[in-house]
Each structure stands twice: as C-alpha cells, then as structure tokens.
Design a protein around this motif. Structure first.
Motif, PDB file in Angstrom:
ATOM      1  N   VAL A 184      36.743  34.813  38.099  1.00 26.22           N
ATOM      2  CA  VAL A 184      37.979  34.133  38.486  1.00 26.22           C
ATOM      3  C   VAL A 184      37.684  32.878  39.307  1.00 26.22           C
ATOM      4  O   VAL A 184      38.283  31.820  39.087  1.00 26.22           O
ATOM      5  CB  VAL A 184      38.894  35.089  39.285  1.00 26.22           C
ATOM      6  CG1 VAL A 184      40.146  34.356  39.757  1.00 26.22           C
ATOM      7  CG2 VAL A 184      39.281  36.292  38.435  1.00 26.22           C
ATOM      8  N   TYR A 185      36.729  33.009  40.239  1.00 27.44           N
ATOM      9  CA  TYR A 185      36.405  31.869  41.121  1.00 27.44           C
ATOM     10  C   TYR A 185      35.179  31.086  40.654  1.00 27.44           C
ATOM     11  O   TYR A 185      34.794  30.115  41.304  1.00 27.44           O
ATOM     12  CB  TYR A 185      36.196  32.368  42.553  1.00 27.44           C
ATOM     13  CG  TYR A 185      37.435  33.003  43.149  1.00 27.44           C
ATOM     14  CD1 TYR A 185      38.426  32.226  43.728  1.00 27.44           C
ATOM     15  CD2 TYR A 185      37.625  34.379  43.097  1.00 27.44           C
ATOM     16  CE1 TYR A 185      39.572  32.804  44.260  1.00 27.44           C
ATOM     17  CE2 TYR A 185      38.767  34.972  43.619  1.00 27.44           C
ATOM     18  CZ  TYR A 185      39.734  34.181  44.194  1.00 27.44           C
ATOM     19  OH  TYR A 185      40.881  34.755  44.706  1.00 27.44           O
ATOM     20  N   SER A 186      34.569  31.503  39.548  1.00 27.53           N
ATOM     21  CA  SER A 186      33.399  30.811  38.983  1.00 27.53           C
ATOM     22  C   SER A 186      32.319  30.555  40.027  1.00 27.53           C
ATOM     23  O   SER A 186      31.620  29.552  39.984  1.00 27.53           O
ATOM     24  CB  SER A 186      33.826  29.476  38.344  1.00 27.53           C
ATOM     25  OG  SER A 186      34.707  29.704  37.277  1.00 27.53           O
ATOM     26  N   TYR A 234      42.167  33.203  33.654  1.00 23.98           N
ATOM     27  CA  TYR A 234      41.472  34.354  34.229  1.00 23.98           C
ATOM     28  C   TYR A 234      42.464  35.281  34.932  1.00 23.98           C
ATOM     29  O   TYR A 234      42.353  36.512  34.831  1.00 23.98           O
ATOM     30  CB  TYR A 234      40.401  33.897  35.222  1.00 23.98           C
ATOM     31  CG  TYR A 234      39.048  33.663  34.598  1.00 23.98           C
ATOM     32  CD1 TYR A 234      38.357  34.691  33.947  1.00 23.98           C
ATOM     33  CD2 TYR A 234      38.441  32.411  34.663  1.00 23.98           C
ATOM     34  CE1 TYR A 234      37.119  34.481  33.377  1.00 23.98           C
ATOM     35  CE2 TYR A 234      37.195  32.187  34.088  1.00 23.98           C
ATOM     36  CZ  TYR A 234      36.533  33.221  33.453  1.00 23.98           C
ATOM     37  OH  TYR A 234      35.298  33.008  32.886  1.00 23.98           O
ATOM     38  N   PHE A 235      43.420  34.721  35.656  1.00 23.51           N
ATOM     39  CA  PHE A 235      44.410  35.543  36.345  1.00 23.51           C
ATOM     40  C   PHE A 235      45.266  36.292  35.332  1.00 23.51           C
ATOM     41  O   PHE A 235      45.642  37.445  35.552  1.00 23.51           O
ATOM     42  CB  PHE A 235      45.281  34.652  37.242  1.00 23.51           C
ATOM     43  CG  PHE A 235      45.990  35.392  38.344  1.00 23.51           C
ATOM     44  CD1 PHE A 235      45.294  36.215  39.208  1.00 23.51           C
ATOM     45  CD2 PHE A 235      47.357  35.236  38.538  1.00 23.51           C
ATOM     46  CE1 PHE A 235      45.938  36.893  40.238  1.00 23.51           C
ATOM     47  CE2 PHE A 235      48.019  35.903  39.563  1.00 23.51           C
ATOM     48  CZ  PHE A 235      47.301  36.730  40.418  1.00 23.51           C
ATOM     49  N   MET A 236      45.555  35.655  34.213  1.00 19.20           N
ATOM     50  CA  MET A 236      46.299  36.297  33.137  1.00 19.20           C
ATOM     51  C   MET A 236      45.516  37.482  32.579  1.00 19.20           C
ATOM     52  O   MET A 236      46.036  38.602  32.456  1.00 19.20           O
ATOM     53  CB  MET A 236      46.576  35.304  32.009  1.00 19.20           C
ATOM     54  CG  MET A 236      47.224  35.916  30.777  1.00 19.20           C
ATOM     55  SD  MET A 236      46.953  34.938  29.266  1.00 19.20           S
ATOM     56  CE  MET A 236      45.222  35.305  28.928  1.00 19.20           C
ATOM     57  N   ILE A 237      44.243  37.253  32.248  1.00 24.60           N
ATOM     58  CA  ILE A 237      43.449  38.299  31.600  1.00 24.60           C
ATOM     59  C   ILE A 237      43.163  39.448  32.554  1.00 24.60           C
ATOM     60  O   ILE A 237      42.993  40.600  32.142  1.00 24.60           O
ATOM     61  CB  ILE A 237      42.131  37.715  31.022  1.00 24.60           C
ATOM     62  CG1 ILE A 237      41.694  38.538  29.778  1.00 24.60           C
ATOM     63  CG2 ILE A 237      41.011  37.699  32.039  1.00 24.60           C
ATOM     64  CD1 ILE A 237      42.590  38.415  28.589  1.00 24.60           C
ATOM     65  N   LEU A 238      43.122  39.166  33.863  1.00 24.90           N
ATOM     66  CA  LEU A 238      42.912  40.220  34.852  1.00 24.90           C
ATOM     67  C   LEU A 238      44.048  41.236  34.789  1.00 24.90           C
ATOM     68  O   LEU A 238      43.816  42.453  34.823  1.00 24.90           O
ATOM     69  CB  LEU A 238      42.831  39.593  36.254  1.00 24.90           C
ATOM     70  CG  LEU A 238      42.608  40.540  37.430  1.00 24.90           C
ATOM     71  CD1 LEU A 238      41.302  41.300  37.267  1.00 24.90           C
ATOM     72  CD2 LEU A 238      42.607  39.755  38.741  1.00 24.90           C
ATOM     73  N   HIS A 239      45.271  40.763  34.641  1.00 28.94           N
ATOM     74  CA  HIS A 239      46.415  41.681  34.543  1.00 28.94           C
ATOM     75  C   HIS A 239      46.454  42.385  33.185  1.00 28.94           C
ATOM     76  O   HIS A 239      46.844  43.555  33.101  1.00 28.94           O
ATOM     77  CB  HIS A 239      47.712  40.924  34.818  1.00 28.94           C
ATOM     78  CG  HIS A 239      47.863  40.526  36.257  1.00 28.94           C
ATOM     79  ND1 HIS A 239      47.354  39.343  36.759  1.00 28.94           N
ATOM     80  CD2 HIS A 239      48.432  41.167  37.305  1.00 28.94           C
ATOM     81  CE1 HIS A 239      47.617  39.272  38.052  1.00 28.94           C
ATOM     82  NE2 HIS A 239      48.272  40.359  38.406  1.00 28.94           N
TER      83      HIS A 239
END
Length: 312
Positions: free
Chosen positions: A242-244, A153-158
């Motif tokens: 990200v935090y589900s 999720y952190f990857m796709i956010l960027h």
C-alpha cells in the motif's frame, strides 16, 4: 480479536499453498512475469521487500515479530466481540420479496433473472468498497493519497477482506467471489479510462495493475500462515504494498491501517452466513485522530468517477 483470538482467526483462514493458488486461479487471475521496464522505483522497493518477506524467518526475526504483534494487539480497537458485530448488520429491503409468491412480477423476475440475488450481493460489496475510497476521514488517518496506485491498493485490500470470508463459504460462494473481483477489475478499467490511458497501452497496463494487486493478495494470504506473528507480518505487507515502502516501518498511519485490517477481518469472520452472502452489513467503525481531515484535491479522473457514481 484478542491476541489469542487473532491467532485462532488466522488458523481458520490458513490454506496450504496449493489451495491458495487454486483460489486465485479460480478468479481468472494468474501471476505474470515482473514487468521490470514499467516498474517505478517505489514499486521495485516493494517487490524487493516482498522477496525478503518470502524468505525463511530466523528465530530472532520471529521473536521480534512476536513482540511487534503483541504491541499491536494491545490496542483494544483490534478486538471485535461477537455481540458488537451485530451492530454492523443492515437490512436491505427487496421490493420483490414483499410481493406474493404468485405475483406475475415476482415470477417473471425469477425466470428472467435467475442470478439476481448474487448480482445484488456483488453490487453491495462494490458499494462497500467504493464507500471506503470516498471516506476522507479514513483516507486521511491512513495517509492514503488520491493517486492511482494507493487508491487501487486500498480497493484491493477491502476486496481481499471479503475474499477471505467467501473462501471459507466454500463452493457455494465461488462464483460470487469471482464476480467480486471482476467488479474490482471493472473499477480499475474505469479508473484507467478516466485517466485517458492510450488504447495501445491499455491492456498491458491493466495486466500490470492486476499483477501487482494479485501479488499483494498473495502476500496477505501468506501473512495468515503464522498466526502467532500475524499482526506484524500484516504490517510488513501493508508497508511494502500500500505504501510502496515509502514510509517508516513504524509510521502512525501504517500502524492504524494494520489495526483497521485486523478489526475488519474480525468482522468478516463473525458475520452471520446469510447476512454476509447477501451483503447486508457495513464495515466496522474505526476511531480516527481528532484532527482536521486533510482534504486533498482530487485528480480529474477521480472527480469524474465520483460524479458518475453519484449520478447512477
């Protein structure tokens, strides 16, 4: 980004629903039917929250979200002035560019690698994303753990942040946008391979990951549709994805991540066209709490990935 500037920025990014769908379809992605059998309890909560997020907002909801947005935007860290954006521009020396136009090596490379500049840009975008995954101070500040889900999720956010600017560049950046996401899926495949996902489940698991990542991107897009409540809606999307839904909606880490995304979005919009399309920039700096970094033991698959990246 002041509150007014954030609204203006969001308006420049707003695309009608059909255009948004076309943008994602152009990346070779499609929305899959929910895979209820494989969804975890936390993922189910996130999907339910997204469904609620999609509903028509009531007047009292809008007032609440506006108040939340104003509170978030009061922090000056959300603001990125045009002159400040220039601090994040970097120079990438290309040995070929220093050769004379008639030099055989330059001519041969131009003929045999006609898309070299685009490939270099994608590689730089990928490096920017991976650098964030390796940034322990940020991961600690945002409470991003080393589990597969939060890392992806952190990857796709960027990737989504980069995508927003690429879409604004129009048709000339369409292929670059598509190759950026192909690079992201390659990262996901590598993660899954290192996690030793069985071959008979691999394709289904990959589709499942893509479904959730696409869903996250779509809800992030939808957050841009209401500039007046953009910060609060962005925070809701981050909480659900990200935090589900596993932290409080006013958790300090969540609020920090919301401000971080607003700051990076401001950077994406203010970078010079040529600098952005060549990947000649770094992420805007972001203050983190002055406390010891919470170092988590990396899972085996993540350790192996870091080793491979460092050796290449």
């Amino acid at each position: 980004l002041t509150h007014a500037a954030a609204a203006a920025a969001a308006r420049s990014l707003v695309r009608p629903g059909a255009q948004r769908g076309a943008a994602w379809a152009g990346l070779g992605l499609r929305r899959h039917a929910p895979l209820a059998a494989t969804a975890s309890a936390s993922s189910s909560r996130a999907m339910a929250s997204n469904a609620q997020f999609e509903k028509q907002l009531m007047p009292e909801d809008i007032l609440h979200l506006r108040a939340m947005s104003m509170t978030i935007m009061q922090d000056p860290v959300c603001e990125l002035r045009p002159e400040e954006a220039q601090r994040y521009v970097v120079e990438h020396v290309d040995p070929l560019a220093e050769l004379p136009l008639w030099h055989p090596t330059r001519i041969t490379t131009h003929v045999t690698q006609p898309f070299r500049s685009r490939k270099l840009a994608v590689a730089r975008y990928t490096d920017l994303i991976v650098e964030r995954l390796d940034n322990e101070a940020l991961l600690s500040a945002f409470s991003i753990d080393n589990g597969f889900n939060m890392q992806v999720y952190f990857m796709i956010l960027h990737a989504w942040l980069l995508h927003q600017r690429l879409v604004l560049e129009g048709s000339k950046a369409k292929t670059l946008d598509k190759e950026l996401f192909e690079s992201c899926w390659s990262l996901v495949r590598n993660f899954m391979w290192l996690k030793k996902i069985p071959e008979y489940r691999f394709d289904a698991e990959l589709r499942n990951v893509q479904e959730y990542m696409l869903g996250c991107c779509v809800t992030l897009d939808k957050a841009l549709e209401r500039p007046d409540i953009l910060p609060a809606r962005l925070q809701q999307v981050l909480w659900a994805n990200v935090y589900s839904g596993g932290v409080k909606k006013d958790a300090a880490a969540l609020t920090r991540l919301t401000k971080y995304v607003l700051r990076q979005l401001g950077l994406m919009l203010q970078l010079d066209n040529e600098r952005f399309l060549s990947g000649s920039f770094v992420w805007a700096d972001f203050p983190v709490p002055d406390e010891p970094v919470r170092r988590l033991a990396l899972p085996v698959w993540r350790e192996e990935f870091s080793k491979v990246r460092k050796s290449t």
